[in-house]
Design a protein around this motif. Structure first.
Motif, PDB file in Angstrom:
ATOM      1  N   GLU A 169      48.172  45.321  41.605  1.00 38.02           N
ATOM      2  CA  GLU A 169      47.865  44.035  41.191  1.00 38.02           C
ATOM      3  C   GLU A 169      47.438  43.339  42.674  1.00 38.02           C
ATOM      4  O   GLU A 169      46.374  42.613  42.950  1.00 38.02           O
ATOM      5  CB  GLU A 169      49.064  43.248  40.916  1.00 38.02           C
ATOM      6  CG  GLU A 169      48.597  41.864  40.542  1.00 38.02           C
ATOM      7  CD  GLU A 169      49.624  40.941  39.607  1.00 38.02           C
ATOM      8  OE1 GLU A 169      49.461  39.902  39.427  1.00 38.02           O
ATOM      9  OE2 GLU A 169      50.524  41.669  39.181  1.00 38.02           O
ATOM     10  N   GLN A 170      48.358  43.504  43.728  1.00 40.50           N
ATOM     11  CA  GLN A 170      48.172  42.763  44.996  1.00 40.50           C
ATOM     12  C   GLN A 170      46.961  43.108  45.700  1.00 40.50           C
ATOM     13  O   GLN A 170      46.104  42.571  46.309  1.00 40.50           O
ATOM     14  CB  GLN A 170      49.404  42.870  45.900  1.00 40.50           C
ATOM     15  CG  GLN A 170      50.532  42.054  45.452  1.00 40.50           C
ATOM     16  CD  GLN A 170      51.933  42.608  45.941  1.00 40.50           C
ATOM     17  OE1 GLN A 170      52.015  43.644  46.628  1.00 40.50           O
ATOM     18  NE2 GLN A 170      52.850  41.587  46.220  1.00 40.50           N
ATOM     19  N   ARG A 171      46.688  44.657  45.880  1.00 31.52           N
ATOM     20  CA  ARG A 171      45.598  45.222  46.296  1.00 31.52           C
ATOM     21  C   ARG A 171      44.278  44.877  45.592  1.00 31.52           C
ATOM     22  O   ARG A 171      43.214  44.357  46.410  1.00 31.52           O
ATOM     23  CB  ARG A 171      45.358  46.695  46.158  1.00 31.52           C
ATOM     24  CG  ARG A 171      44.236  47.422  46.600  1.00 31.52           C
ATOM     25  CD  ARG A 171      43.988  47.327  48.213  1.00 31.52           C
ATOM     26  NE  ARG A 171      42.754  47.852  48.598  1.00 31.52           N
ATOM     27  CZ  ARG A 171      42.804  48.779  49.337  1.00 31.52           C
ATOM     28  NH1 ARG A 171      43.663  49.519  49.468  1.00 31.52           N
ATOM     29  NH2 ARG A 171      41.643  49.045  49.791  1.00 31.52           N
ATOM     30  N   LYS A 172      44.410  44.550  44.420  1.00 31.64           N
ATOM     31  CA  LYS A 172      42.956  43.883  43.534  1.00 31.64           C
ATOM     32  C   LYS A 172      42.939  42.465  44.126  1.00 31.64           C
ATOM     33  O   LYS A 172      41.583  42.116  44.132  1.00 31.64           O
ATOM     34  CB  LYS A 172      43.463  43.949  41.938  1.00 31.64           C
ATOM     35  CG  LYS A 172      42.205  43.820  41.231  1.00 31.64           C
ATOM     36  CD  LYS A 172      42.561  43.734  39.637  1.00 31.64           C
ATOM     37  CE  LYS A 172      41.391  43.485  38.747  1.00 31.64           C
ATOM     38  NZ  LYS A 172      41.204  41.930  38.740  1.00 31.64           N
ATOM     39  N   LYS A 173      43.879  41.787  44.446  1.00 29.96           N
ATOM     40  CA  LYS A 173      43.581  40.402  44.726  1.00 29.96           C
ATOM     41  C   LYS A 173      43.034  40.401  46.419  1.00 29.96           C
ATOM     42  O   LYS A 173      42.065  39.590  46.602  1.00 29.96           O
ATOM     43  CB  LYS A 173      45.013  39.818  44.809  1.00 29.96           C
ATOM     44  CG  LYS A 173      45.497  39.248  43.504  1.00 29.96           C
ATOM     45  CD  LYS A 173      46.671  38.493  43.480  1.00 29.96           C
ATOM     46  CE  LYS A 173      47.519  38.268  42.155  1.00 29.96           C
ATOM     47  NZ  LYS A 173      48.652  37.506  42.266  1.00 29.96           N
ATOM     48  N   LEU A 174      43.533  41.251  47.124  1.00 32.34           N
ATOM     49  CA  LEU A 174      42.885  41.516  48.456  1.00 32.34           C
ATOM     50  C   LEU A 174      41.380  42.003  48.311  1.00 32.34           C
ATOM     51  O   LEU A 174      40.495  41.382  49.126  1.00 32.34           O
ATOM     52  CB  LEU A 174      43.748  42.372  49.138  1.00 32.34           C
ATOM     53  CG  LEU A 174      45.337  41.928  49.562  1.00 32.34           C
ATOM     54  CD1 LEU A 174      45.795  42.942  50.409  1.00 32.34           C
ATOM     55  CD2 LEU A 174      45.173  40.690  50.215  1.00 32.34           C
ATOM     56  N   ASP A 175      41.098  42.901  47.459  1.00 29.36           N
ATOM     57  CA  ASP A 175      39.849  43.363  47.415  1.00 29.36           C
ATOM     58  C   ASP A 175      38.787  42.290  47.068  1.00 29.36           C
ATOM     59  O   ASP A 175      37.720  42.250  47.362  1.00 29.36           O
ATOM     60  CB  ASP A 175      39.728  44.553  46.346  1.00 29.36           C
ATOM     61  CG  ASP A 175      40.261  45.715  47.037  1.00 29.36           C
ATOM     62  OD1 ASP A 175      40.196  46.042  48.116  1.00 29.36           O
ATOM     63  OD2 ASP A 175      40.746  46.560  46.153  1.00 29.36           O
TER      64      ASP A 175
END
Length: 373
Positions: free
Chosen positions: A300-306
């Protein structure tokens, strides 16, 4: 043409009977930083006088004077002052007036190189402020004229070196060192730009290996190695000496720590303190923070960064900073800072005092350790 500095370092600085100046001490009437700043005033006037020999019209001279005064003084001047403190450490005594002048001239050459890079970098990054004021290209009436101004600033380095050092045995090595470090920095800047183009955000391009390359070439050589190497050259250490390799062993890791520190301050520092508005997130920078976050974050955090990294809207930046907070990157950085400091101090302890004075490096460390701007 500007004259060689073998007999007289300038029209106002005779060197036949050198006097000693208590550099870096609390000697009456001597303030290292103020003395360094005063030398800038002298050098700026000399550069403008030199331009008159090229029949530069009055409005051109006025432009250059304003540009130099806007872009050169006013920073921390750690790079330039390090040339002076390093030479004093190497000499193990107070500097003569001539030695001090030569160290300060080369110190200002480093500061001029820094200004050349910053003027250019601010344009490439579309930065807004620098040292608490609008970036030079954003100053009224400047715009893309700043590109040519950056070229002029770089050229002034070699005008000063020619005037003060043309008759010295190390003149060619001095020129080679300046050109080599400039080239290294430009390669680092290239990798910074193509790894993280603003118009094509792709975090899969980032890696700690690429980050370390960018840091070494874009920052460490000119900010850390160059000032010390210049002092070593002034001291008479041959350019092919292994002493320069010993210096690199300490200064490159110190430069890596400094850049990580800079990246941390860009995100978490106060603009009122650091003198600029941090834009690494908006600029899609391959920074220490994002490279720490990527392997730590969940899906989820990676998706937010992307979705939010490299975007210029404040709400996107806020999402990235929230992920950083969830991952406690501030705490991670504090641990990294202590580990880096311990590593560098250990490398300093391993230096052979018969070759290079350890206090030369300790002074540099003290200037950057736990800085807040």
């Amino acid at each position: 043409m500007m004259r060689s500095g073998t007999k007289r370092t300038s029209d106002n600085h005779a060197t036949t009977s050198p006097k000693k100046v208590k550099v870096g001490t609390a000697a009456e009437g001597y303030d290292e930083k103020k003395h360094f700043e005063a030398t800038y005033e002298t050098l700026a006037k000399e550069l403008l006088e030199d331009m008159k020999t090229y029949r530069l019209p009055a409005n051109g001279l006025a432009w250059v004077e304003k540009m130099l005064n806007y872009t050169i003084p006013g920073g921390k001047m750690n790079r330039g002052l390090t040339v002076v403190s390093s030479l004093k450490s190497l000499k193990k005594r107070d500097l003569t007036e001539e030695e001090l002048l030569h160290a300060e001239v080369l110190g200002w050459c480093v500061e001029l190189l820094q200004a050349f890079f910053l003027i250019s970098d601010d344009i490439m990054d579309s930065s807004v402020t620098r040292r608490g004021a609008p970036c030079w290209y954003r100053a009224e009436g400047v715009g893309m004229i700043a590109i040519n101004d950056a070229f002029i600033v770089e050229a002034t380095i070699y005008r000063l070196i020619k005037k003060y050092f043309r008759g010295h045995a190390f003149y060619a090595d001095l020129l080679d060192l300046m050109h080599e470090v400039t080239y290294q920095t430009e390669l680092g800047q290239l990798m910074d730009l193509i790894t993280a183009p603003e118009d094509n955000v792709d975090l899969t391009r980032f890696s700690i290996e690429k980050y370390k390359y960018i840091v070494e070439f874009k920052t460490a050589y000119y900010s850390f190695y160059l000032p010390v190497a210049l002092a070593m050259m002034l001291h008479g250490i041959p350019a092919d000496s292994d002493s320069y390799k010993q210096a690199l062993r300490v200064l490159l890791p110190l430069g890596e720590y400094f850049q990580a520190q800079d990246d941390y301050l860009d995100c978490f520092g106060s603009p009122e303190v650091i003198g600029k508005i941090g834009t690494d997130i908006e600029d899609n920078k391959c920074s220490w923070l994002v490279n720490q976050a990527l392997p730590l974050c969940n899906a989820e955090q990676r998706k937010k960064l992307d979705e939010n990294y490299g975007q210029r809207k404040p709400e996107n930046v806020a999402v990235v900073k929230q992920v950083y907070a969830e991952l406690d990157l501030e705490g991670l950085y504090r641990n990294y800072e202590e580990e880096s400091h311990a590593k560098v101090m250990k490398l300093i302890e391993e230096i052979d005092e018969k070759v290079l004075p350890r206090d030369m490096f300790v002074t540099f460390v003290k200037r950057v350790y736990k800085r807040n701007k």
